[in-house]
Every structure is written in structure tokens, then in C-alpha cells.
Design a protein around this motif. Structure first.
Motif, PDB file in Angstrom:
ATOM      1  N   ARG A 160       0.871  -1.172   0.000  1.00  0.00           N
ATOM      2  CA  ARG A 160       0.000   0.000   0.000  1.00  0.00           C
ATOM      3  C   ARG A 160       0.910   1.224   0.000  1.00  0.00           C
ATOM      4  NH1 ARG A 160      -5.352  -0.643   1.018  1.00  0.00           N
ATOM      5  NH2 ARG A 160      -5.456   1.514   1.729  1.00  0.00           N
ATOM      6  N   TYR A 161       0.907   1.949  -1.100  1.00  0.00           N
ATOM      7  CA  TYR A 161       1.847   3.045  -1.324  1.00  0.00           C
ATOM      8  C   TYR A 161       1.335   4.387  -0.811  1.00  0.00           C
ATOM      9  CZ  TYR A 161       4.876   0.074  -4.118  1.00  0.00           C
ATOM     10  OH  TYR A 161       5.750  -0.909  -4.526  1.00  0.00           O
ATOM     11  N   TRP A 162       0.368   4.366   0.034  1.00  0.00           N
ATOM     12  CA  TRP A 162      -0.223   5.580   0.581  1.00  0.00           C
ATOM     13  C   TRP A 162       0.630   6.119   1.718  1.00  0.00           C
ATOM     14  CZ3 TRP A 162      -5.555   6.093   3.374  1.00  0.00           C
ATOM     15  CH2 TRP A 162      -6.183   7.282   2.983  1.00  0.00           C
ATOM     16  N   LEU A 163       0.638   7.442   1.850  1.00  0.00           N
ATOM     17  CA  LEU A 163       1.326   8.111   2.951  1.00  0.00           C
ATOM     18  C   LEU A 163       0.294   8.786   3.841  1.00  0.00           C
ATOM     19  CD1 LEU A 163       4.274   9.656   0.933  1.00  0.00           C
ATOM     20  CD2 LEU A 163       4.418   7.790   2.581  1.00  0.00           C
ATOM     21  N   ARG A 164       0.187   8.290   5.071  1.00  0.00           N
ATOM     22  CA  ARG A 164      -0.785   8.810   6.039  1.00  0.00           C
ATOM     23  C   ARG A 164      -0.058   9.454   7.203  1.00  0.00           C
ATOM     24  NH1 ARG A 164      -5.696   4.711   7.028  1.00  0.00           N
ATOM     25  NH2 ARG A 164      -5.427   5.669   9.076  1.00  0.00           N
ATOM     26  N   ALA A 165      -0.645  10.495   7.750  1.00  0.00           N
ATOM     27  CA  ALA A 165      -0.009  11.215   8.848  1.00  0.00           C
ATOM     28  C   ALA A 165       0.109  10.346  10.100  1.00  0.00           C
ATOM     29  CB  ALA A 165      -0.801  12.486   9.159  1.00  0.00           C
ATOM     30  N   ASP A 166      -0.963   9.649  10.460  1.00  0.00           N
ATOM     31  CA  ASP A 166      -0.938   8.876  11.704  1.00  0.00           C
ATOM     32  C   ASP A 166       0.171   7.836  11.690  1.00  0.00           C
ATOM     33  OD1 ASP A 166      -2.237   7.440   9.721  1.00  0.00           O
ATOM     34  OD2 ASP A 166      -3.898   6.768  10.976  1.00  0.00           O
ATOM     35  N   VAL A 167       0.370   7.200  10.543  1.00  0.00           N
ATOM     36  CA  VAL A 167       1.383   6.156  10.413  1.00  0.00           C
ATOM     37  C   VAL A 167       2.783   6.700  10.671  1.00  0.00           C
ATOM     38  CG1 VAL A 167       2.484   4.632   8.725  1.00  0.00           C
ATOM     39  CG2 VAL A 167      -0.009   4.691   8.901  1.00  0.00           C
ATOM     40  N   GLN A 168       3.031   7.940  10.236  1.00  0.00           N
ATOM     41  CA  GLN A 168       4.358   8.533  10.438  1.00  0.00           C
ATOM     42  C   GLN A 168       4.659   8.698  11.935  1.00  0.00           C
ATOM     43  OE1 GLN A 168       5.694   8.770   7.310  1.00  0.00           O
ATOM     44  NE2 GLN A 168       3.613   8.268   6.611  1.00  0.00           N
ATOM     45  N   GLY A 169       3.704   9.240  12.674  1.00  0.00           N
ATOM     46  CA  GLY A 169       3.920   9.448  14.102  1.00  0.00           C
ATOM     47  C   GLY A 169       4.009   8.152  14.876  1.00  0.00           C
ATOM     48  N   GLU A 170       3.160   7.200  14.511  1.00  0.00           N
ATOM     49  CA  GLU A 170       3.174   5.912  15.205  1.00  0.00           C
ATOM     50  C   GLU A 170       4.495   5.182  14.982  1.00  0.00           C
ATOM     51  OE1 GLU A 170      -1.499   4.557  15.022  1.00  0.00           O
ATOM     52  OE2 GLU A 170      -0.387   4.755  13.150  1.00  0.00           O
ATOM     53  N   THR A 171       4.984   5.204  13.737  1.00  0.00           N
ATOM     54  CA  THR A 171       6.251   4.543  13.442  1.00  0.00           C
ATOM     55  C   THR A 171       7.408   5.228  14.152  1.00  0.00           C
ATOM     56  OG1 THR A 171       5.381   3.922  11.265  1.00  0.00           O
ATOM     57  CG2 THR A 171       7.745   3.708  11.601  1.00  0.00           C
ATOM     58  N   ALA A 172       7.369   6.552  14.214  1.00  0.00           N
ATOM     59  CA  ALA A 172       8.400   7.277  14.955  1.00  0.00           C
ATOM     60  C   ALA A 172       8.429   6.832  16.416  1.00  0.00           C
ATOM     61  CB  ALA A 172       8.146   8.781  14.863  1.00  0.00           C
ATOM     62  N   PHE A 173       7.262   6.594  16.994  1.00  0.00           N
ATOM     63  CA  PHE A 173       7.155   6.116  18.376  1.00  0.00           C
ATOM     64  C   PHE A 173       7.859   4.770  18.533  1.00  0.00           C
ATOM     65  CE2 PHE A 173       3.778   4.484  21.649  1.00  0.00           C
ATOM     66  CZ  PHE A 173       4.691   4.631  22.684  1.00  0.00           C
ATOM     67  N   ALA A 174       7.563   3.832  17.637  1.00  0.00           N
ATOM     68  CA  ALA A 174       8.166   2.503  17.728  1.00  0.00           C
ATOM     69  C   ALA A 174       9.682   2.573  17.568  1.00  0.00           C
ATOM     70  CB  ALA A 174       7.558   1.586  16.666  1.00  0.00           C
ATOM     71  N   LEU A 175      10.147   3.353  16.609  1.00  0.00           N
ATOM     72  CA  LEU A 175      11.584   3.458  16.369  1.00  0.00           C
ATOM     73  C   LEU A 175      12.300   4.129  17.533  1.00  0.00           C
ATOM     74  CD1 LEU A 175      11.405   4.465  12.619  1.00  0.00           C
ATOM     75  CD2 LEU A 175      12.544   2.416  13.499  1.00  0.00           C
ATOM     76  N   ALA A 176      11.701   5.175  18.074  1.00  0.00           N
ATOM     77  CA  ALA A 176      12.315   5.856  19.219  1.00  0.00           C
ATOM     78  C   ALA A 176      12.387   4.925  20.423  1.00  0.00           C
ATOM     79  CB  ALA A 176      11.519   7.114  19.556  1.00  0.00           C
ATOM     80  N   ALA A 177      11.310   4.173  20.642  1.00  0.00           N
ATOM     81  CA  ALA A 177      11.307   3.216  21.750  1.00  0.00           C
ATOM     82  C   ALA A 177      12.387   2.158  21.546  1.00  0.00           C
ATOM     83  CB  ALA A 177       9.929   2.570  21.863  1.00  0.00           C
ATOM     84  N   GLY A 178      12.455   1.627  20.331  1.00  0.00           N
ATOM     85  CA  GLY A 178      13.441   0.600  20.033  1.00  0.00           C
ATOM     86  C   GLY A 178      14.864   1.093  20.116  1.00  0.00           C
ATOM     87  N   SER A 179      15.080   2.366  19.796  1.00  0.00           N
ATOM     88  CA  SER A 179      16.445   2.899  19.841  1.00  0.00           C
ATOM     89  C   SER A 179      17.002   2.881  21.259  1.00  0.00           C
ATOM     90  CB  SER A 179      16.474   4.321  19.280  1.00  0.00           C
ATOM     91  OG  SER A 179      15.849   5.242  20.161  1.00  0.00           O
ATOM     92  N   THR A 180      16.138   3.095  22.243  1.00  0.00           N
ATOM     93  CA  THR A 180      16.599   3.086  23.635  1.00  0.00           C
ATOM     94  C   THR A 180      16.826   1.666  24.136  1.00  0.00           C
ATOM     95  OG1 THR A 180      14.344   3.082  24.531  1.00  0.00           O
ATOM     96  CG2 THR A 180      15.347   5.216  24.090  1.00  0.00           C
TER      97      THR A 180
END
Length: 710
Positions: free
Chosen positions: A319-339
Motif C-alpha cells: 500500500r503506497y499511501w502516505l498517512r499522517a498517523d502512520v508517520q507518528g506511530e512509526t516514529a514512536f516505535a523506532l524511538a522506543a526501540g532505539s533506547t
């Protein structure tokens, strides 16, 4: 010496008979030796004699022996067999399995094959020696079949509604024979031997079908496979398998690597392709990127994930769509994982995604950034629809941004977060509801003005899926600022919704997802005002949700009253696959939903456990964590699937299976935001023995409040 050899042979013969051993069955095989059936039969000890041409296999076979003629050119070219070869089959009384034939003596077959898309396989009668019953459904993805007119086929292809049975029968839907038995022959009009490559499901049903086929051919009624059924996409752990000590940490790492291995982060090299596939956003689906594709760094955003359709070669669309909610949610997961994993790359990409969604892309353009505008502070739904606003999507975006900011100790976007929560607050009515369906559009807001929406007294919308997480945002921001109108409006909306529970609640794809969503604002209300009533409200919803939690940790889906559901089950075969739909047909169907329920319940239950100290809540969270760890996708063949979670899981079969009726978001869809991110980020919270509320409790928001409320 001769007498000794004779005695030895006799002893060996008697031992062979006494132990029940028999010679391996000989099969004359025509087809690709890399076919999954060939590999499976070799493991089962069959003696396979291979041939390139059907006539060669038939010629070599002796009377009454077994011949398999498989299609190597499916679906492009049917298997051609001449009339003399068919005559030889009959004269030798061969036991034959033939698939995808071009023609058959005495059976008219249309020139063109039929290409099924929404259709599934349906068993038409009980197959002896198996558990397969009449009207059982088998998934045969992207099926091409020869069209023949025959009576009494064993398996047919048809568009039918139902979870694992054709609920409305076959009378009102066209059907096409898939498997036919006549004399000693089993004729498959499609490629049934494609079960591994085509990812046919449920796995155990296909195992049963092939046991029937082989038991018929070998005249062995009790034939059973001894080898594990081959699957190239499967759960990481079986249900009874104890989890290794590092399983949860490995789950987080595999889940985060999926973002990169799947090439979901948009790269400049294929940005134009993304825009082309995205189109107007109504059907932003296209072929998956190759494994060699470049992976972005977040500066151009991240795609949604996979669509649910699986093709005959095992591939899945993106699914090649870009949604705003997905960007913030993914940032959350990546930030959590980085720690947790001490990986600075994850933090870099998280910050890039935040910059992309809040500044570089179109989500906050125009009047959304203009002070005094009625839409000031709102963040658009998607790249193609930035003028559309859902309170729920803004809530998940903002919660993701808050979580990412807290994990990284990064305050760059605190002001934007505050503005967005206040913008939604000012557009919700005096009862705290954003709107029927949770949707507003920029043009109507600009025309009507904010006061029009704020003063609507008539709107009461007890629909937690669309409304409740924004109330959680109000409570969170009140806790950080002390701005009482946030608390008052959230409390009123929560009270009205709980007074409407359960009979007046609306539901989207199921009632369980509404309960899962409602837990978060109730838990955070207890944090702020720990009263007996607030605890009772929370406990009422949690306990009802957990009535459906299984021993394995799965939360079973449940349908609500059909009168209050937005997307109920298909009411006929014709309705199957034409719109949004649940994964189940009846309450009790053993399915967990990772898109709408389990993902959000995981996060919310952890918040409830920390808010109350309730041991039962904590146990439920841990059971759900174990379940999600076990069912994470493992696939060596498909890196773009490895580490993901599909939407659906049948916890009885321990397989990815459910009704695939939901258009675009069926059983095998994935989502970088809703599914992946909330599961990963919540697991990191569990690893840290913390909650979102506690982790974010030191974020400074008050200094941005006065400017935002003006």
C-alpha cells in the motif's frame, strides 16, 4: 555359504513383516522436482521416478501404478496430454493425479481459464479419512482454473461469505470445479500442488486434502504425513513452545527491522513510483518493491504496509499511501526501540519522520499553519487528503509523537502537539464529541467556523473507535498543563459514553475493538481522579474485554448488535469482499484481530495495569505479550514479511486465517502504524517496566498552552 545367505534373507523377510514395514510406494512423477509436493513426497519416503513429459511417465508406469502429472507452466499454459496417452492410462488402470489440464476425453473444457480473485475453495462433501466436511472453506490464493462442466466435484471455487464455512451455501454464486474424482483418477482443474508457493491456507486443511488425495492414490485409507507441513510464512513459535529468555527483545528487533527489510521507508530512487502507485489515494496498491530496492531514512515518509491479496506466486502488494498517523506511530516505535536496543539509526529515522509529517510534507500546509484560522493546528489525514481530519487519526499521530519525544528526550515538536490537541478540543462539541464518523473537512470548517462545532448540543456519539483516544489526549494534556476545560470535556464525554454502555454503543468492525479503545481514556481518568466510579467504569470494560481472552493470550473478536454496527458481516455471498467487514462471521469464531483490537488493547491494558495496580490486568498484558511474540511472522523467503504481524490469527489452528472479506484490509494485511508500531512500542514499555503515562510525565507543555488556546 549359500545356505547361510538363504537363512539370512528369510530372517530379514520375517523381521520386515513383523515390524509392519512395507516397500516404499513407487510414484511416476512428471513435473518440476523443485515443486513443494515433490519435496514433501521425498521426505515421506515415496520412491519417485521422474519424467519430463506426461507420455513418458505414462509409458514407463506399469499396470495399477501411481502417476502424478503436475503443471509447470501454471497459470499461463495448461498441461496438454494427447488422446493416446489418455488411452494408455485407461488400459493400464493407472492411479492418476492430473492438474490444470488443457483438455480431457469426454469432458468439455473452455479454452480460457477462469481467474478467481474473491473466490475461495469449498469442499462439497465429507472426504473420508479426513476432518474436512461439506461447505468447509479453503483459501486458494489468486486461483486460475480450467472451466469444465462436471457433476459432483469434491472441491469447487466460489465467492462465498463465511469464516471457515460457506455460510450461505452455493446456490446464489457461480462455482467452478477444482477437484474431481472418477474411477482411479483425481483431476485438479487448477494447481493444487502450489500449496506452499501460493501460501494456501489454512495449512492443516490443505494437509488434510492432500492426505485424502494420496490415501486414494496409494489405497492407504489411514495415510498421514509424518513430516511437518511446509510453510514459507509461519508464526515464529508454536503455541506450546516455551519462549526463550531473549524472545521479547528479539521480537522488538525483528519488528523494527521489518520497516527496513520491507523497504517501506520511501527513498528518492523510487519516490516517483510511490506517487504513481498512490494515485488519488482511493486504491494506492501496487507490486512490492524488490529485495534490492533502496530504503529511505524517513525524510520522505513511510508507506502503510501490505494489502491483503496474496498472488499465486506468494507475493503481496504494497500500500503506497502516505498517512499522517502512520508517520507518528512509526516514529514512536523506532524511538522506543532505539533506547532498548541502543541503535542510533532508529532514533535518526524517528526524528526524520517527525520532521516529515509536521513540517516537510503537506499535512500542516496552508491555513492549518495560519493563526486565527478555524483549522489552525489540525493535521491532515493523508498525503492525498490533507484537507480531511479524523479525531482518532490525529489522536494516534499525536500520541505517537508524544511517545517518540519522551523516549528521545526531544522537545522540538511539543508546541505543535499542544496546538493539535487544542484544535481538536475546540472543534469537539460541548459533550466532547468530534462528529458522526469522527470526520470533518477543511472547507466546511472554514465555512462554519469553530464555534459552530463547539456549540452543537445534539451530538452524542458513543463510538470509542472514532472518539475515545482524543479524550485520552485531553486528559494527558490536562495532566501536563492543568487546563481544566480539557478535563471537564473529557469527563463529560466519557460519562455519556459509559452511560450508553453497552446497548447504545456503536461499533465499527466489532464490539471488542470499541472496548479496547475505551480502556485508555478510562485508565487515564483514574490517574487524574481515582474514584470508585471511575475504577468501576474501567473494570467494567476491561473485564468484558478479557472474557474473550484465551489461555494462549489471544483476545477473541466479537460482533455487537447488528443494529449498531457500521460494518457487520456479509449478509450474502454477493456482499463478500465489497466493503469493510469483520474477520469473523459468528461470535465464537477463534480469531484475534491485530489491526483493530489486540494492538490497541495491548497498549491500553498496560496503562490500566499501571493506573490501578490491578494484578489481573498485568497478567492479561503479559499473556497478550506472549501471544503476540509467538505469532510474529517468520519467513526466510520473504524479508518484507519477516517480523511483521498480519491482521488476523486463528488461535485454534495456530495459523494466519480468517474471513478475508474486508476490502483492502483483510486477514493478511500489515500496517506499519496501527499494527506494528503499537505492538513494538508497548513491548518496549513492558521491557522497561513502565507505562506511557509515567514515561511522558516530565514533558513540558504548559508554556505552549496560552498561545494555542487563543
Amino acid at each position: 555359504m549359500k545356505n547361510k545367505l538363504t537363512i539370512f534373507r528369510l530372517l530379514f523377510f520375517f523381521l520386515y513383516v513383523l515390524t509392519g514395514c512395507t516397500e516404499p510406494k513407487v510414484i511416476y512423477y512428471c513435473g518440476n522436482t523443485e515443486n513443494e509436493l515433490f519435496t514433501l513426497l521425498k521426505k515421506e519416503g515415496f520412491q519417485l521416478k521422474t519424467y519430463r513429459q506426461p507420455q513418458d511417465a505414462i509409458s514407463a508406469a506399469r499396470k495399477d501404478e501411481i502417476v502424478l502429472l503436475l503443471s509447470d507452466s501454471y497459470p499461463q499454459t495448461p498441461l496438454a496430454i494427447d488422446s493416446l496417452t489418455f488411452l494408455s492410462i485407461k488400459e493400464k488402470n493407472l492411479k492418476l493425479y492430473l492438474e490444470y489440464p488443457e483438455s480431457l476425453p469426454g469432458i468439455p473444457i473452455q479454452k480460457e481459464s477462469y481467474h478467481g480473485q474473491l473466490e475461495r475453495g469449498i469442499i462439497t462433501t465429507h472426504l473420508p479419512g479426513t476432518q474436512l466436511q461439506k461447505m468447509d472453506i479453503l483459501g486458494i490464493n489468486d486461483c486460475y482454473t480450467r472451466v469444465a462442466q462436471i457433476e459432483n466435484p469434491l472441491l469447487v471455487l466460489g465467492r462465498v461469505a463465511g469464516f471457515d464455512k460457506a455460510e450461505y451455501g452455493l446456490e446464489d454464486t457461480p462455482v467452478y470445479p477444482l477437484l474431481y474424482q472418477t474411477d482411479n483418477m483425481l483431476i485438479a482443474f487448477t494447481k493444487l500442488s502450489n500449496f506452499t508457493t501460493g501460501r494456501y491456507a489454512p495449512a492443516n486443511s490443505w494437509k488434510e486434502l492432500w492426505q485424502y488425495i494420496l490415501s486414494t492414490l496409494t489405497d492407504t485409507p489411514d495415510f498421514h504425513f509424518t513430516s511437518p507441513w511446509p510453510q514459507e510464512v509461519h508464526p515464529k513459535y508454536i503455541q506450546s513452545q516455551p519462549l526463550p529468555a531473549q524472545a521479547k527483545k528479539e521480537m522488538v528487533e525483528a519488528g523494527l527491522q521489518w520497516f527496513f527489510n520491507g523497504h517501506f521507508l520511501v527513498h528518492p530512487n523510487w519516490k516517483e513510483l510511490q506517487l504513481q502507485k498512490q494515485g488519488d489515494g482511493l486504491q494506492p496498491v501496487g507490486a512490492a518493491l524488490p529485495d534490492t530496492a533502496a530504503t529511505g531514512d524517513g525524510t520522505l515518509g513511510i508507506l502503510e504496509g501490505h494489502a491483503s491479496t496474496i498472488y499465486y506466486n506468494g507475493t503481496q502488494d504494497y500500500r503506497y499511501w502516505l498517512r499522517a498517523d502512520v508517520q507518528g506511530e512509526t516514529a514512536f516505535a523506532l524511538a522506543a526501540g532505539s533506547t532498548l536496543l541502543h541503535n542510533p539509526q532508529y532514533e535518526k529515522v524517528a526524528k526524520n519522520l517527525m520532521q516529515y509529517v509536521l513540517e516537510d510534507a503537506c499535512f500542516r500546509e496552508g491555513k492549518r499553519k495560519e493563526k486565527g484560522s478555524a483549522v489552525y493546528g489540525l493535521i491532515g489525514w493523508s498525503d492525498t487528503h490533507p484537507y480531511v481530519f479524523y479525531a482518532d487519526d490525529n489522536a494516534r499521530l499525536v500520541l505517537g509523537l508524544i511517545g517518540a519525544s519522551a523516549f528521545m528526550k526531544y522537545d522540538k515538536w511539543n508546541q505543535v502537539i499542544t496546538k493539535n490537541i487544542l484544535a481538536n478540543f475546540q472543534l469537539s462539541n460541548i459533550n466532547g464529541f468530534f462528529g458522526y464518523g469522527g470526520r470533518l473537512e477543511e472547507a466546511q470548517i472554514l465555512q462554519n467556523g469553530r464555534q459552530y462545532y463547539t456549540k452543537r448540543p445534539e451530538l452524542i456519539n458513543p463510538h470509542p473507535h472514532f472518539e475515545s483516544w482524543m479524550w485520552a489526549c485531553y486528559l494527558w494534556l490536562y495532566n501536563r498543563t492543568g487546563y481544566k476545560p480539557l478535563l471537564e470535556k473529557a469527563k463529560k464525554a466519557i460519562r455519556l459514553t459509559m452511560e450508553a454502555y453497552p446497548d447504545q454503543w456503536k461499533w465499527t468492525n466489532g464490539i471488542q475493538q470499541e472496548r479496547a479503545r475505551m480502556i485508555l481514556p478510562l485508565a487515564w481518568l483514574v490517574r487524574i481522579e481515582d474514584t470508585a466510579q471511575h475504577r468501576e467504569w474501567l473494570d467494567t470494560v476491561v473485564r468484558k474485554l478479557l472474557e474473550n481472552q484465551q489461555e494462549c493470550g489471544a483476545i477473541r473478536e466479537e460482533l455487537g448488535d447488528s443494529k449498531s454496527g457500521t460494518f457487520g458481516k456479509a449478509r450474502s455471498n454477493k456482499e463478500y469482499g465489497v466493503g469493510e467487514a469483520p474477520l469473523i462471521s459468528h461470535n465464537g469464531d477463534p480469531v484475534a484481530d491485530m489491526l483493530y483490537t489486540s494492538n490497541f488493547a495491548f497498549f491500553s491494558l498496560n496503562e490500566a495495569a499501571y493506573a490501578t495496580g490491578n494484578v489481573e490486568y498485568k497478567e492479561a498484558v503479559n499473556k497478550l505479550s506472549d501471544f503476540l511474540t509467538r505469532i510474529q511472522v517468520q519467513s526466510e523467503k520473504y524479508p518484507h514479511l519477516n517480523g511483521a504481524w498480519f491482521r488476523a490469527f486463528d488461535y485454534n489452528r495456530w495459523d494466519y486465517w480468517a474471513s478475508n472479506a474486508d476490502l483492502g484490509w483483510g486477514a493478511w494485511s500489515t500496517l506499519t502504524g496501527w499494527i506494528q508500531s503499537w505492538i513494538i512500542a508497548t513491548q518496549v514499555l513492558l521491557e522497561n517496566k513502565s507505562s506511557f503515562w509515567d514515561m511522558t510525565n516530565k514533558m513540558e507543555m504548559k508554556k505552549y498552552l496560552n498561545e494555542a488556546v487563543k
